[in-house]
Design an enzyme around this catalytic site. Structure first.
Site, PDB file in Angstrom:
ATOM      1  CG  ASP A 112      43.120  16.155 -36.134  1.00 53.28           C
ATOM      2  OD1 ASP A 112      43.779  15.158 -35.347  1.00 53.28           O
ATOM      3  OD2 ASP A 112      41.896  16.068 -36.684  1.00 53.28           O
TER       4      ASP A 112
HETATM    5  C1  BGC Z   1      41.753  12.470 -35.706  1.00 53.07           C
HETATM    6  C2  BGC Z   1      41.488  13.185 -34.183  1.00 53.07           C
HETATM    7  C3  BGC Z   1      42.135  12.597 -33.004  1.00 53.07           C
HETATM    8  C4  BGC Z   1      43.774  12.227 -33.424  1.00 53.07           C
HETATM    9  C5  BGC Z   1      44.515  11.483 -32.322  1.00 53.07           C
HETATM   10  C6  BGC Z   1      43.148  12.342 -35.818  1.00 53.07           C
HETATM   11  O1  BGC Z   1      43.183  11.398 -36.604  1.00 53.07           O
HETATM   12  O2  BGC Z   1      41.320  13.374 -36.646  1.00 53.07           O
HETATM   13  O3  BGC Z   1      40.203  13.286 -33.982  1.00 53.07           O
HETATM   14  O4  BGC Z   1      41.893  13.103 -31.902  1.00 53.07           O
HETATM   15  O5  BGC Z   1      43.782  11.602 -34.649  1.00 53.07           O
HETATM   16  O6  BGC Z   1      44.214  10.152 -32.503  1.00 53.07           O
END
Ligand code: BGC
Length: 696
Positions: free
Chosen positions: A239
């Site tokens: 993540d």
């Molecule tokens: C989220 C993810 C997301 C990533 C990219 C994070 O803040 O938890 O689900 O895919 O950002 O935007």
């Protein structure tokens, strides 16, 4: 056509042989916010990712959380995963995934960061709208189809957030106190089932910790469970900002570090990792494995060399995609109450009549917020637009806001992107439920009065309220399941005067309606339902569509009735306790006889169904049922099979379901397959978890 994994690995190893350490390092961390570095010399392109699940996210500047602002990144807005789950229809889940995959390909993306498949352990999680259900079987069945749909376009789906990212509060560090059997047999099993059924090419590791280890560098989760035990050969991406330690991440079976900051060369898996390899502290072979897995992904997607000529081409914003999301939206609206058959309000009856539409959500769009699931929708039909455009000019339709979420509701907020700050603020805290100061309370009082003064001038009143993405959002959790913004006060007063008011609520998870629901005769529920959501709701209200959505989660009276909260320390900065073990959602409420507003699987139709001759065929592991539609309308019912509690598992659980479409006055004999990991048990079939007929 994808080659066997050993052929792919062989090809990847060959490509790797020619790569320098710098080139390898470039491939295993973000070099832009959604992109890694390629190796042009060897014909290896960068890997391009984008968020879902409700559509392909707008373009950002490569090295800044500022959207590009062009006109070419509007997309189809797909119903959120909870809405897809409310259809209980595998074909529609495939269809949703296929729209996402096609548009991702059309927009030049390789990996779609979707679907979210964590279980809705509590109704308070701000990202619940991105997840399917509280039930593992419903989640894995639908998510598997969704993944197949995405990947039919030479685009990788990415299951997230691995694992047990069940709250946003303190999400960047919260640890879980969870028994291994619960973790593995309930929560991880969902991922395993989807991997077995649909082979998702990628997985995103979560921010939180399990047994003290961060998921993104957990040897237990990634090396032991995912790679060794499950033999998962796909791509694991962190993540955004979830990697905390260079050495641990190098040793864990994670392949790529992505983050939210702009110092790409300083990411843990960039220069710091290179230095540790050069200093002999980390074995380069560990990095080779990561690169091999990225190359395998690229080969699977036809991204390298001559394969590129075979990669699928695709479009976005097609009429066909819009028709598909309309179908999903139609099938997802849930009718919760319909006393005196108030619904539908058919067109001949409303001709030359006056309708008052009330509520902020009637006139609000949701696609452009909610955290990383936000998108730039080509359009979004609001309920007000849906009603007006469906009903037409021979009926007068007026609108009153009735309540407001905030003083400046609807205004676009300028300034820093929340994601840029997402690693600084602890990544989430308990959200307000629309607490109001004096000015706001006065405004709400005024809006309420307007409605109460006007309501008797109309033949029909339709209220559309609920939640919005100020509340249902990444980075925040709800504190309780109260209906916010003084909607209770408005509804109590309005229903007193006009008990025939049709109430429709929109949201990402259950809200307490008990203050007024006994007075309300017609009640509809809809999750964030995509660009055609307003049309779908209107079609159900006027009877063009017979509602067939069913709740994919329990609608509790209070968050305290949910096992995950009543026995856990939800909100504790350090530890979440999974004391409820396997008893989540309806498993708990059924076992403890806890009264709920609406049970798991519940939803009405304008038709009456009868289930006849339900029989269990042990050899085939299926339940045979005859279903009759005793009405003059075409209709759909969801038949649900549950395993009854016994000494193997002391809770009821969904083990089979089928959405059956039936012509007016039609009958059908159908089979529902059972997936019972305990071997065999006793089963019951019915329309929801509290209305079941045992099968022999
Ligand atoms: C989220 C993810 C997301 C990533 C990219 C994070 O803040 O938890 O689900 O895919 O950002 O935007």
């Amino acid at each position: 056509m994808e080659g066997s994994i050993s052929t792919l690995r062989y090809r990847a190893e060959e490509i790797l042989e020619d790569m320098t350490l710098d080139e390898k390092i470039g491939m295993i961390h973000g070099n832009e916010l959604f992109k890694t570095k390629g190796v042009p010399r060897l014909g290896i392109p960068p890997l391009v990712m984008s968020d879902g699940p409700c559509g392909v996210r707008a373009e950002f500047h490569p090295r800044e959380w500022v959207s590009v602002g062009n006109t070419d990144d509007y997309v189809t807005y797909i119903p959120c995963n909870s809405a897809i789950a409310a259809t209980w229809d595998r074909n529609l889940a495939y269809s949703a995934g296929s729209v996402l995959g096609e548009e991702a390909r059309g927009r030049g993306k390789d990996v779609m960061l979707a679907p979210g498949v964590n279980l809705k352990r509590t109704p308070l999680c701000g990202r619940n709208f991105e997840y399917f259900s509280e039930d593992p079987y419903l989640t894995s069945e639908l998510a598997s189809e969704y993944v197949k749909g995405v990947q039919s376009w030479d685009v990788a789906a990415c299951l997230k957030h691995f694992a047990i990212n069940h709250q946003e509060t303190a999400r960047l560090g919260v640890d879980a106190d969870i028994d291994d059997d619960v973790l593995e047999d309930l929560y991880l099993q969902v991922y395993k089932d989807i991997i077995d059924a649909a082979n998702p090419y990628s997985i995103m590791s979560a921010y939180n910790r399990i047994h003290g280890e961060f998921c993104s560098q957990s040897k237990y989760l990634l090396n032991d469970v995912l790679r060794k035990r499950w033999n998962y050969q796909g791509f694991v991406v962190s993540d955004w900002g979830a990697v905390n330690d260079t050495k641990l991440a190098a040793e864990a079976a994670i392949d790529c570090e992505m983050s939210v900051t702009y110092d790409f060369d300083e990411y843990k898996m960039a220069n710091p990792l290179k230095k540790m390899i050069e200093d002999g502290e980390i074995d380069e072979a560990l990095i080779d494995e990561k690169v091999i897995r990225i190359l395998i992904l690229m080969l699977r997607l036809n991204m390298i060399g001559d394969d590129r000529m075979n990669r699928k081409n695709a479009s976005y914003n097609t009429f066909a995609a819009r028709a598909k999301v309309l179908d999903i939206a139609r099938s997802s609206v849930v009718l919760l109450k319909n006393e005196d058959n108030i619904l539908p309000i058919i067109r001949p009856a409303i001709k030359e009549k006056k309708i008052l539409v009330v509520g902020e959500n009637a006139n609000r769009i949701h696609s452009n917020s909610g955290g990383s699931a936000e998108i730039k929708a080509l359009y979004e039909i609001s309920p007000l637009m849906g009603l007006k455009s469906r009903i037409g000019g021979s009926t007068q339709i007026d609108y009153l806001q009735g309540y407001c979420s905030k003083l400046d509701a609807g205004k676009i907020q300028e300034g820093t992107n929340w994601q840029e700050l997402s690693l600084e603020n602890g990544g989430g805290s308990a959200a307000g439920n629309g607490e109001a100061d004096k000015e706001l309370r006065e405004l709400r009082g005024k809006l309420r009065e307007e409605v109460l003064n006007a309501c008797n001038e109309y033949e029909y009143i339709i209220f559309v309220g609920g939640l919005n993405h100020d509340i249902d959002s990444e980075g925040v959790d709800r504190r309780n399941i109260e209906l916010p913004y003084e909607q209770n006060e408005l509804l109590e007063a309005l229903l007193e005067k006009r008990p025939d008011t049709i109430v429709a609520l929109i949201g990402g998870g259950c809200v307490d309606m008990s203050k007024w629901s006994s007075k309300c005769k017609a009640l509809l529920w809809m999750y964030y339902n995509g660009m055609e959501g307003g049309n779908a709701l209107a079609e159900v209200i006027v009877g063009d569509i017979n509602p067939s959505g069913r709740l994919p989660e329990t609608f509790y009276y209070s968050e305290k009735d949910c096992s995950g909260i009543s026995v856990g320390d939800f909100g504790d900065e350090k530890m979440v306790h999974y004391r409820e073990r396997f008893h989540i959602g309806y498993r708990h409420t059924c076992k403890e006889n806890i009264k709920v507003q609406f049970p798991f699987g519940y939803g009405l139709s304008y038709s009456d169904f009868e289930i006849k001759e339900a029989k269990y065929n042990r050899g085939m592991q299926e339940v045979k049922v005859t279903l009759c539609n005793n009405s003059d309308f075409d209709a759909a019912e969801v038949l649900q099979v549950y395993r009854l509690p016994d000494e193997m598992a002391d809770y009821i659980q969904l083990v089979g379901f089928e959405k059956i479409y039936l012509k007016a006055n039609g009958a059908i004999e159908t089979q529902i397959s059972i997936k019972d990991k305990f071997g065999t048990g006793r089963y019951a079939v019915g329309k929801h978890v509290l209305e079941l007929i045992p099968v022999e």
